[in-house]
Design a protein around this motif. Structure first.
Motif, PDB file in Angstrom:
ATOM      1  N   LEU A  63     -10.398  40.767   6.422  1.00  0.00           N
ATOM      2  CA  LEU A  63      -9.052  41.171   6.836  1.00  0.00           C
ATOM      3  C   LEU A  63      -9.113  41.930   8.170  1.00  0.00           C
ATOM      4  CD1 LEU A  63      -7.608  42.350   3.400  1.00  0.00           C
ATOM      5  CD2 LEU A  63      -7.286  40.142   4.533  1.00  0.00           C
ATOM      6  N   PRO A  64      -9.708  41.327   9.188  1.00  0.00           N
ATOM      7  CA  PRO A  64      -9.876  42.053  10.457  1.00  0.00           C
ATOM      8  C   PRO A  64      -8.556  42.342  11.164  1.00  0.00           C
ATOM      9  CG  PRO A  64     -10.485  39.764  10.744  1.00  0.00           C
ATOM     10  CD  PRO A  64     -10.234  39.969   9.276  1.00  0.00           C
ATOM     11  N   ARG A  65      -7.520  41.570  10.884  1.00  0.00           N
ATOM     12  CA  ARG A  65      -6.238  41.779  11.565  1.00  0.00           C
ATOM     13  C   ARG A  65      -5.417  42.885  10.906  1.00  0.00           C
ATOM     14  NH1 ARG A  65      -3.244  36.451  11.833  1.00  0.00           N
ATOM     15  NH2 ARG A  65      -1.719  37.816  12.784  1.00  0.00           N
ATOM     16  N   LEU A  66      -5.852  43.329   9.746  1.00  0.00           N
ATOM     17  CA  LEU A  66      -5.164  44.429   9.067  1.00  0.00           C
ATOM     18  C   LEU A  66      -5.315  45.704   9.896  1.00  0.00           C
ATOM     19  CD1 LEU A  66      -3.676  44.973   6.377  1.00  0.00           C
ATOM     20  CD2 LEU A  66      -5.871  45.625   5.416  1.00  0.00           C
ATOM     21  N   HIS A  67      -4.281  46.529   9.924  1.00  0.00           N
ATOM     22  CA  HIS A  67      -4.346  47.798  10.659  1.00  0.00           C
ATOM     23  C   HIS A  67      -5.648  48.517  10.284  1.00  0.00           C
ATOM     24  CE1 HIS A  67      -3.491  52.001  11.597  1.00  0.00           C
ATOM     25  NE2 HIS A  67      -2.680  51.513  12.548  1.00  0.00           N
ATOM     26  N   GLU A  68      -6.359  49.010  11.295  1.00  0.00           N
ATOM     27  CA  GLU A  68      -7.699  49.570  11.068  1.00  0.00           C
ATOM     28  C   GLU A  68      -7.706  50.708  10.046  1.00  0.00           C
ATOM     29  OE1 GLU A  68     -11.450  51.516  13.464  1.00  0.00           O
ATOM     30  OE2 GLU A  68      -9.821  50.596  14.594  1.00  0.00           O
ATOM     31  N   GLY A  69      -6.732  51.603  10.113  1.00  0.00           N
ATOM     32  CA  GLY A  69      -6.685  52.712   9.162  1.00  0.00           C
ATOM     33  C   GLY A  69      -6.458  52.248   7.736  1.00  0.00           C
ATOM     34  N   VAL A  70      -5.582  51.276   7.578  1.00  0.00           N
ATOM     35  CA  VAL A  70      -5.307  50.733   6.247  1.00  0.00           C
ATOM     36  C   VAL A  70      -6.534  50.004   5.717  1.00  0.00           C
ATOM     37  CG1 VAL A  70      -3.871  49.096   4.959  1.00  0.00           C
ATOM     38  CG2 VAL A  70      -2.833  50.557   6.700  1.00  0.00           C
ATOM     39  N   ARG A  71      -7.149  49.189   6.564  1.00  0.00           N
ATOM     40  CA  ARG A  71      -8.342  48.446   6.152  1.00  0.00           C
ATOM     41  C   ARG A  71      -9.464  49.407   5.761  1.00  0.00           C
ATOM     42  NH1 ARG A  71     -10.354  45.652  10.714  1.00  0.00           N
ATOM     43  NH2 ARG A  71     -12.099  47.057  10.768  1.00  0.00           N
ATOM     44  N   LEU A  72      -9.670  50.442   6.571  1.00  0.00           N
ATOM     45  CA  LEU A  72     -10.719  51.414   6.274  1.00  0.00           C
ATOM     46  C   LEU A  72     -10.434  52.142   4.960  1.00  0.00           C
ATOM     47  CD1 LEU A  72     -13.327  52.782   7.201  1.00  0.00           C
ATOM     48  CD2 LEU A  72     -11.909  54.433   8.423  1.00  0.00           C
ATOM     49  N   THR A  73      -9.176  52.504   4.741  1.00  0.00           N
ATOM     50  CA  THR A  73      -8.812  53.196   3.498  1.00  0.00           C
ATOM     51  C   THR A  73      -9.090  52.322   2.283  1.00  0.00           C
ATOM     52  OG1 THR A  73      -7.111  54.486   4.624  1.00  0.00           O
ATOM     53  CG2 THR A  73      -6.908  54.270   2.235  1.00  0.00           C
ATOM     54  N   PHE A  74      -8.630  51.059   2.332  1.00  0.00           N
ATOM     55  CA  PHE A  74      -8.873  50.153   1.214  1.00  0.00           C
ATOM     56  C   PHE A  74     -10.372  49.958   0.985  1.00  0.00           C
ATOM     57  CE2 PHE A  74      -4.590  47.716   1.668  1.00  0.00           C
ATOM     58  CZ  PHE A  74      -3.929  48.800   1.139  1.00  0.00           C
ATOM     59  N   THR A  75     -11.106  49.784   2.071  1.00  0.00           N
ATOM     60  CA  THR A  75     -12.547  49.563   1.965  1.00  0.00           C
ATOM     61  C   THR A  75     -13.236  50.752   1.308  1.00  0.00           C
ATOM     62  OG1 THR A  75     -12.565  48.119   3.890  1.00  0.00           O
ATOM     63  CG2 THR A  75     -14.663  49.126   3.278  1.00  0.00           C
ATOM     64  N   VAL A  76     -12.935  51.950   1.794  1.00  0.00           N
ATOM     65  CA  VAL A  76     -13.583  53.155   1.258  1.00  0.00           C
ATOM     66  C   VAL A  76     -13.204  53.381  -0.201  1.00  0.00           C
ATOM     67  CG1 VAL A  76     -13.679  55.675   1.468  1.00  0.00           C
ATOM     68  CG2 VAL A  76     -13.910  54.245   3.504  1.00  0.00           C
ATOM     69  N   VAL A  77     -11.932  53.187  -0.532  1.00  0.00           N
ATOM     70  CA  VAL A  77     -11.504  53.380  -1.926  1.00  0.00           C
ATOM     71  C   VAL A  77     -12.259  52.425  -2.849  1.00  0.00           C
ATOM     72  CG1 VAL A  77      -9.556  53.073  -3.515  1.00  0.00           C
ATOM     73  CG2 VAL A  77      -9.251  54.364  -1.403  1.00  0.00           C
ATOM     74  N   LEU A  78     -12.390  51.180  -2.438  1.00  0.00           N
ATOM     75  CA  LEU A  78     -13.109  50.204  -3.268  1.00  0.00           C
ATOM     76  C   LEU A  78     -14.598  50.540  -3.375  1.00  0.00           C
ATOM     77  CD1 LEU A  78     -11.290  47.003  -2.064  1.00  0.00           C
ATOM     78  CD2 LEU A  78     -11.353  47.840  -4.425  1.00  0.00           C
ATOM     79  N   LEU A  79     -15.219  50.926  -2.279  1.00  0.00           N
ATOM     80  CA  LEU A  79     -16.648  51.266  -2.315  1.00  0.00           C
ATOM     81  C   LEU A  79     -16.904  52.518  -3.151  1.00  0.00           C
ATOM     82  CD1 LEU A  79     -17.674  50.515   1.375  1.00  0.00           C
ATOM     83  CD2 LEU A  79     -18.153  49.136  -0.658  1.00  0.00           C
TER      84      LEU A  79
END
Length: 136
Positions: A63-79
């Motif tokens: 999901l590289p086109r997703l807003h960076e802050g949103v993508r980072l938040t989702f990624t960190v929450v999942l990890l």
């Protein structure tokens, strides 16, 4: 014998993660079917943790086109959720094994409910992001 309560017993409990043979020093050996069921539950928690970690990497990579802050938040929450599941797996396995050996009730936990709510909230957030098309 290791007793519950206090920081010392927490450290002793964590030490049991790396030395499960010490659990045999407590109580009596339960029916092996219960120990094997406990192990299957442990493996199910590990699979859940791996799925969350995989989801975190998928969000980050696909999901590289997703807003960076949103993508980072989702990624960190999942990890973080995946790591929590893995730690929870070994802790729950050890606590259940000890309870069975001692003839006590199995321990209860709010973790499954908290995990379900967190995954549900994250899924709802992803739906909102997709519907609003938040791209960076």
């Amino acid at each position: 014998m290791i007793r519950a309560g206090g920081p010392r017993s927490i450290g002793a409990g964590v030490r049991l993660w790396f030395s499960p043979a010490r659990i045999r020093e407590e109580g009596t050996t339960p029916d092996y079917r219960f120990s094997l069921a406990n192990e299957r539950t442990f493996l199910a928690w590990l699979r859940t943790g791996l799925a969350l970690v995989g989801g975190g990497f998928a969000v980050d990579q696909f999901l590289p086109r997703l807003h960076e802050g949103v993508r980072l938040t989702f990624t960190v929450v999942l990890l973080v959720g995946g790591a929590a599941c893995a730690l929870r797996a070994v802790n729950h396995w050890m606590r259940c094994e000890r309870a069975m050996r001692r003839g006590e009730d199995l321990p209860v936990s709010r973790f499954p409910s908290a995990l379900a709510l967190a995954v549900g909230a994250l899924a709802a957030a992803v739906v909102v992001v997709v519907l609003l098309g938040w791209a960076g």
